[in-house]
Design a protein around this motif. Structure first.
Motif, short mmCIF file in Angstrom:
data_model
loop_
_atom_site.label_atom_id
_atom_site.label_comp_id
_atom_site.label_asym_id
_atom_site.label_seq_id
_atom_site.Cartn_x
_atom_site.Cartn_y
_atom_site.Cartn_z
N SER A 8 80.53 57.03 23.66
CA SER A 8 80.77 57.99 24.73
C SER A 8 81.40 57.30 25.93
O SER A 8 81.13 56.12 26.20
CB SER A 8 79.43 58.61 25.15
OG SER A 8 79.59 59.47 26.23
N SER A 10 80.70 58.05 28.92
CA SER A 10 79.63 57.89 29.90
C SER A 10 78.33 58.48 29.37
O SER A 10 78.33 59.26 28.41
CB SER A 10 79.99 58.58 31.22
OG SER A 10 79.94 59.98 31.07
N LYS A 11 77.23 58.12 30.00
CA LYS A 11 75.93 58.65 29.61
C LYS A 11 75.91 60.17 29.77
O LYS A 11 75.33 60.88 28.95
CB LYS A 11 74.84 58.01 30.48
CG LYS A 11 73.45 58.42 30.12
CD LYS A 11 72.42 57.73 30.99
CE LYS A 11 71.03 58.22 30.65
NZ LYS A 11 70.02 57.64 31.50
N TYR A 12 76.55 60.66 30.80
CA TYR A 12 76.62 62.11 31.06
C TYR A 12 77.22 62.86 29.87
O TYR A 12 76.68 63.87 29.44
CB TYR A 12 77.43 62.38 32.33
CG TYR A 12 77.79 63.83 32.51
CD1 TYR A 12 76.86 64.72 33.03
CD2 TYR A 12 79.04 64.31 32.15
CE1 TYR A 12 77.17 66.07 33.18
CE2 TYR A 12 79.37 65.64 32.30
CZ TYR A 12 78.44 66.51 32.82
OH TYR A 12 78.75 67.84 32.97
N PHE A 13 78.34 62.37 29.35
CA PHE A 13 79.00 63.06 28.25
C PHE A 13 78.17 63.01 26.96
O PHE A 13 78.16 63.97 26.20
CB PHE A 13 80.40 62.50 28.01
CG PHE A 13 81.41 63.00 29.00
CD1 PHE A 13 81.63 64.35 29.16
CD2 PHE A 13 82.13 62.12 29.77
CE1 PHE A 13 82.56 64.83 30.08
CE2 PHE A 13 83.06 62.58 30.69
CZ PHE A 13 83.27 63.94 30.85
N GLU A 15 74.90 62.93 26.83
CA GLU A 15 73.83 63.91 27.05
C GLU A 15 74.36 65.33 26.89
O GLU A 15 73.70 66.18 26.30
CB GLU A 15 73.21 63.71 28.42
CG GLU A 15 72.39 62.45 28.53
CD GLU A 15 71.91 62.16 29.94
OE1 GLU A 15 72.29 62.89 30.89
OE2 GLU A 15 71.16 61.18 30.10
N LYS A 16 75.53 65.58 27.41
CA LYS A 16 76.14 66.91 27.31
C LYS A 16 76.46 67.25 25.84
O LYS A 16 76.22 68.38 25.40
CB LYS A 16 77.41 66.94 28.16
CG LYS A 16 78.06 68.25 28.32
CD LYS A 16 77.53 68.91 29.56
CE LYS A 16 78.41 70.11 29.88
NZ LYS A 16 77.73 71.04 30.74
N SER A 19 73.24 67.98 24.01
CA SER A 19 72.74 69.29 24.43
C SER A 19 73.55 70.41 23.80
O SER A 19 73.00 71.41 23.32
CB SER A 19 72.78 69.39 25.95
OG SER A 19 72.42 70.68 26.38
N ASP A 27 74.47 56.40 22.55
CA ASP A 27 75.78 55.76 22.62
C ASP A 27 75.78 54.50 21.75
O ASP A 27 74.89 53.66 21.87
CB ASP A 27 76.11 55.40 24.07
CG ASP A 27 77.55 54.98 24.25
OD1 ASP A 27 78.41 55.46 23.49
OD2 ASP A 27 77.81 54.18 25.16
N ALA A 51 84.64 68.89 27.37
CA ALA A 51 84.92 67.74 28.24
C ALA A 51 86.36 67.73 28.77
O ALA A 51 86.64 67.09 29.78
CB ALA A 51 84.67 66.44 27.50
#
Length: 61
Positions: A8, A10-13, A15-16, A19, A27, A51
């Motif tokens: 990924s 980033s960690k955000y992506f 997680e998204k 979800s 990752d 994204a």
């Protein structure tokens, strides 16, 4: 058998993505070749429609 990993931007992506598809990938986690077919389709859909760019990749380990 080829082994891939999911990475990924980033960690955000990550997680998204988890979800969005109700997954629990980490990752850099290994993904077996047998599981890659649908996962690649989902990653492509996520990158285009959620994204709006290359947030998640499936790469050879």
């Amino acid at each position: 058998m080829t082994i891939y990993k999911i990475v990924s931007a980033s960690k955000y992506f990550m997680e998204k993505f988890n979800s969005y598809y109700d997954y629990a990938y980490q990752d850099g986690e290994c993904v077996l070749e047998n599981d890659c077919g649908n996962l690649k389709v989902e990653v492509r859909h996520f990158n285009i429609h959620v994204a709006h760019g290359p947030a998640i990749k499936i790469v050879k380990k």
